[in-house]
Design a protein around this motif. Structure first.
Motif, PDB file in Angstrom:
ATOM      1  N   LYS A 276      10.376   2.540   3.072  1.00 33.18           N
ATOM      2  CA  LYS A 276       9.071   2.375   3.716  1.00 33.18           C
ATOM      3  C   LYS A 276       8.253   1.378   2.904  1.00 33.18           C
ATOM      4  O   LYS A 276       7.892   1.640   1.745  1.00 33.18           O
ATOM      5  CB  LYS A 276       8.329   3.709   3.813  1.00 33.18           C
ATOM      6  CG  LYS A 276       6.905   3.585   4.348  1.00 33.18           C
ATOM      7  CD  LYS A 276       6.221   4.933   4.523  1.00 33.18           C
ATOM      8  CE  LYS A 276       6.667   5.580   5.816  1.00 33.18           C
ATOM      9  NZ  LYS A 276       5.830   6.772   6.157  1.00 33.18           N
TER      10      LYS A 276
ATOM     11  N   MET B 185       5.299  -5.313  12.253  1.00 36.66           N
ATOM     12  CA  MET B 185       5.233  -3.880  12.569  1.00 36.66           C
ATOM     13  C   MET B 185       6.569  -3.447  13.166  1.00 36.66           C
ATOM     14  O   MET B 185       6.760  -3.503  14.378  1.00 36.66           O
ATOM     15  CB  MET B 185       4.090  -3.606  13.549  1.00 36.66           C
ATOM     16  CG  MET B 185       2.722  -3.916  12.982  1.00 36.66           C
ATOM     17  SD  MET B 185       2.297  -2.774  11.634  1.00 36.66           S
ATOM     18  CE  MET B 185       0.666  -3.378  11.191  1.00 36.66           C
TER      19      MET B 185
ATOM     20  N   GLU C 203      -2.063  -6.760   8.227  1.00 39.21           N
ATOM     21  CA  GLU C 203      -1.278  -5.580   7.873  1.00 39.21           C
ATOM     22  C   GLU C 203       0.180  -5.709   8.337  1.00 39.21           C
ATOM     23  O   GLU C 203       0.450  -6.295   9.388  1.00 39.21           O
ATOM     24  CB  GLU C 203      -1.901  -4.332   8.480  1.00 39.21           C
ATOM     25  CG  GLU C 203      -3.255  -3.985   7.869  1.00 39.21           C
ATOM     26  CD  GLU C 203      -3.780  -2.648   8.345  1.00 39.21           C
ATOM     27  OE1 GLU C 203      -3.131  -2.026   9.206  1.00 39.21           O
ATOM     28  OE2 GLU C 203      -4.844  -2.220   7.848  1.00 39.21           O
ATOM     29  N   TYR C 204       1.067  -5.161   7.535  1.00 39.27           N
ATOM     30  CA  TYR C 204       2.476  -5.081   7.948  1.00 39.27           C
ATOM     31  C   TYR C 204       3.004  -3.678   7.661  1.00 39.27           C
ATOM     32  O   TYR C 204       2.462  -2.920   6.841  1.00 39.27           O
ATOM     33  CB  TYR C 204       3.332  -6.129   7.235  1.00 39.27           C
ATOM     34  CG  TYR C 204       3.626  -5.830   5.783  1.00 39.27           C
ATOM     35  CD1 TYR C 204       4.737  -5.081   5.406  1.00 39.27           C
ATOM     36  CD2 TYR C 204       2.788  -6.315   4.771  1.00 39.27           C
ATOM     37  CE1 TYR C 204       5.007  -4.809   4.078  1.00 39.27           C
ATOM     38  CE2 TYR C 204       3.044  -6.044   3.437  1.00 39.27           C
ATOM     39  CZ  TYR C 204       4.147  -5.291   3.103  1.00 39.27           C
ATOM     40  OH  TYR C 204       4.404  -5.010   1.786  1.00 39.27           O
ATOM     41  N   MET C 205       4.092  -3.330   8.345  1.00 42.57           N
ATOM     42  CA  MET C 205       4.739  -2.030   8.200  1.00 42.57           C
ATOM     43  C   MET C 205       6.217  -2.218   8.533  1.00 42.57           C
ATOM     44  O   MET C 205       6.573  -2.377   9.696  1.00 42.57           O
ATOM     45  CB  MET C 205       4.096  -1.020   9.159  1.00 42.57           C
ATOM     46  CG  MET C 205       4.682   0.374   9.111  1.00 42.57           C
ATOM     47  SD  MET C 205       3.888   1.477  10.319  1.00 42.57           S
ATOM     48  CE  MET C 205       4.527   0.782  11.856  1.00 42.57           C
ATOM     49  N   ASN C 206       7.057  -2.240   7.520  1.00 43.21           N
ATOM     50  CA  ASN C 206       8.504  -2.343   7.715  1.00 43.21           C
ATOM     51  C   ASN C 206       9.154  -1.055   7.233  1.00 43.21           C
ATOM     52  O   ASN C 206       9.167  -0.755   6.034  1.00 43.21           O
ATOM     53  CB  ASN C 206       9.083  -3.529   6.939  1.00 43.21           C
ATOM     54  CG  ASN C 206       8.921  -4.868   7.647  1.00 43.21           C
ATOM     55  OD1 ASN C 206       9.507  -5.869   7.244  1.00 43.21           O
ATOM     56  ND2 ASN C 206       8.130  -4.917   8.697  1.00 43.21           N
ATOM     57  N   HIS C 207       9.672  -0.259   8.187  1.00 42.20           N
ATOM     58  CA  HIS C 207      10.345   1.000   7.861  1.00 42.20           C
ATOM     59  C   HIS C 207      11.799   0.872   8.287  1.00 42.20           C
ATOM     60  O   HIS C 207      12.092   0.735   9.477  1.00 42.20           O
ATOM     61  CB  HIS C 207       9.723   2.175   8.615  1.00 42.20           C
ATOM     62  CG  HIS C 207       8.287   2.429   8.280  1.00 42.20           C
ATOM     63  ND1 HIS C 207       7.559   3.441   8.889  1.00 42.20           N
ATOM     64  CD2 HIS C 207       7.440   1.814   7.421  1.00 42.20           C
ATOM     65  CE1 HIS C 207       6.317   3.435   8.401  1.00 42.20           C
ATOM     66  NE2 HIS C 207       6.226   2.451   7.514  1.00 42.20           N
TER      67      HIS C 207
ATOM     68  N   LYS D 105      -0.302  -5.586   3.042  1.00 43.69           N
ATOM     69  CA  LYS D 105      -0.939  -6.719   3.708  1.00 43.69           C
ATOM     70  C   LYS D 105      -0.241  -8.007   3.310  1.00 43.69           C
ATOM     71  O   LYS D 105       0.342  -8.110   2.227  1.00 43.69           O
ATOM     72  CB  LYS D 105      -2.423  -6.769   3.362  1.00 43.69           C
ATOM     73  CG  LYS D 105      -3.206  -5.587   3.935  1.00 43.69           C
ATOM     74  CD  LYS D 105      -4.698  -5.707   3.659  1.00 43.69           C
ATOM     75  CE  LYS D 105      -5.449  -4.547   4.313  1.00 43.69           C
ATOM     76  NZ  LYS D 105      -6.915  -4.623   4.081  1.00 43.69           N
TER      77      LYS D 105
ATOM     78  N   GLU E 299       4.781  -0.910   3.239  1.00 43.78           N
ATOM     79  CA  GLU E 299       3.552  -1.189   3.978  1.00 43.78           C
ATOM     80  C   GLU E 299       2.584  -1.927   3.072  1.00 43.78           C
ATOM     81  O   GLU E 299       2.618  -1.773   1.852  1.00 43.78           O
ATOM     82  CB  GLU E 299       2.904   0.121   4.467  1.00 43.78           C
ATOM     83  CG  GLU E 299       3.748   0.904   5.444  1.00 43.78           C
ATOM     84  CD  GLU E 299       3.083   2.208   5.875  1.00 43.78           C
ATOM     85  OE1 GLU E 299       1.950   2.489   5.396  1.00 43.78           O
ATOM     86  OE2 GLU E 299       3.684   2.951   6.676  1.00 43.78           O
TER      87      GLU E 299
ATOM     88  N   SER F 264       0.840  -1.196   0.000  1.00 43.05           N
ATOM     89  CA  SER F 264       0.000   0.000   0.000  1.00 43.05           C
ATOM     90  C   SER F 264       0.875   1.246   0.000  1.00 43.05           C
ATOM     91  O   SER F 264       0.444   2.325  -0.402  1.00 43.05           O
ATOM     92  CB  SER F 264      -0.919   0.004   1.222  1.00 43.05           C
ATOM     93  OG  SER F 264      -0.164  -0.037   2.428  1.00 43.05           O
TER      94      SER F 264
END
Length: 275
Positions: free
Chosen positions: A170, A248, A183-187, A174, A172, A70
């Motif tokens: 960044k 996350m 959902e995932y978020m790897n920054h 699913k 982000e 996303s």
């Protein structure tokens, strides 16, 4: 006869003077060395097939896990062009205001994000090198030395607080097994002074060979088309699986070090246009 002789000598002298003048003008005007321009095109895809569509394109990893994006953004900086003799031209090295760029898939036009570089010395270039992220040398110059890029990074969500620095990558979206629903978020990114904080430095430099020489001059503006294979995210040098413990994450945890190392292998030059 005397007049004829005089006229002959006059014309010979005039001819010699003309040649001399031309030679002098040629010496005063050496070959044009006006800097040129260069375009770099970044196309994000999976398995070297471009044009990822945010929230739609789904990939299955080597571990059988499905995922999409996303948000897909990363910072490119310290672009260096290497000529046929191995000499380097460094484009605004460690100067983020002029030499750092955010590749944001949301900005892609027909799947491509364009960078246009000016004031490139005329030359034949065989390699390109660039940084993924912002180097410590640039970051430690302080906010006053990169205020313009810092504002861009904040607007794009590619910064922590100033004390912590920049987000380098960044990702982000699913993920899931049967379907991508969690959902995932790897920054990824450095957190401040990595030596003082004893944390990993996630800035990486990538060098790529050009399949065709990029000939920069006043008439030709080469275009270097780079493919970024985001399949490397989970299916790269180290196969990764997203789960509740790492989905996350922000910063430079061991998982994000692995993500960074995988992503450094995602770039390749597909082709070069000399137009």
């Amino acid at each position: 006869m005397k007049i004829y002789k005089f006229l002959s000598l006059f014309f010979i002298a005039l001819t010699l003077f003309s040649f001399s003048s031309c030679g002098s003008r040629d010496d005063d005007n050496p070959q044009d060395s006006t800097p040129g321009t260069l375009q770099i095109k970044f196309e994000n895809g999976f398995n070297n097939l471009g044009d990822i569509v945010l929230n739609q394109t789904i990939q299955t990893s080597s571990q059988g896990q499905k995922h999409n994006f996303s948000a897909l953004k990363y910072v490119i900086s310290n672009i260096t062009l290497i000529d046929e003799g191995g000499n380097e031209f460094r484009y605004h090295e460690n100067n983020p205001d002029k030499g750092a760029f955010i590749i944001d898939q949301a900005d892609a036009v027909a799947g491509i994000v364009y960078l246009n570089l000016n004031e490139i010395p005329q030359n034949n270039y065989k390699k390109i090198k660039f940084g993924l992220g912002i180097s410590q040398n640039a970051y430690l110059l302080g906010q006053s030395g990169q205020a313009e890029f810092w504002d861009k990074a904040k607007q794009k969500g590619m910064s922590w607080s100033w004390a912590a620095g920049y987000v380098f990558v960044k990702l982000e979206g699913k993920y899931g097994t049967g379907s991508a629903t969690a959902e995932y978020m790897n920054h990824t990114g450095n957190m401040g002074n990595v030596k003082a904080n004893d944390t990993p430095d996630l800035y990486r430099e990538i060098t790529l060979n050009l399949p065709t020489t990029a000939r920069v001059n006043g008439k030709i503006r080469p275009s270097i088309h780079i493919l970024a294979d985001l399949n490397q995210f989970l299916s790269g040098e180290k196969a990764l699986t997203l789960n509740t413990s790492n989905a996350m994450m922000m910063g430079s945890s061991p998982h994000l070090v692995d993500v960074t190392n995988n992503l450094t292998k995602m770039f390749k030059v597909d082709h070069v246009h000399n137009d």
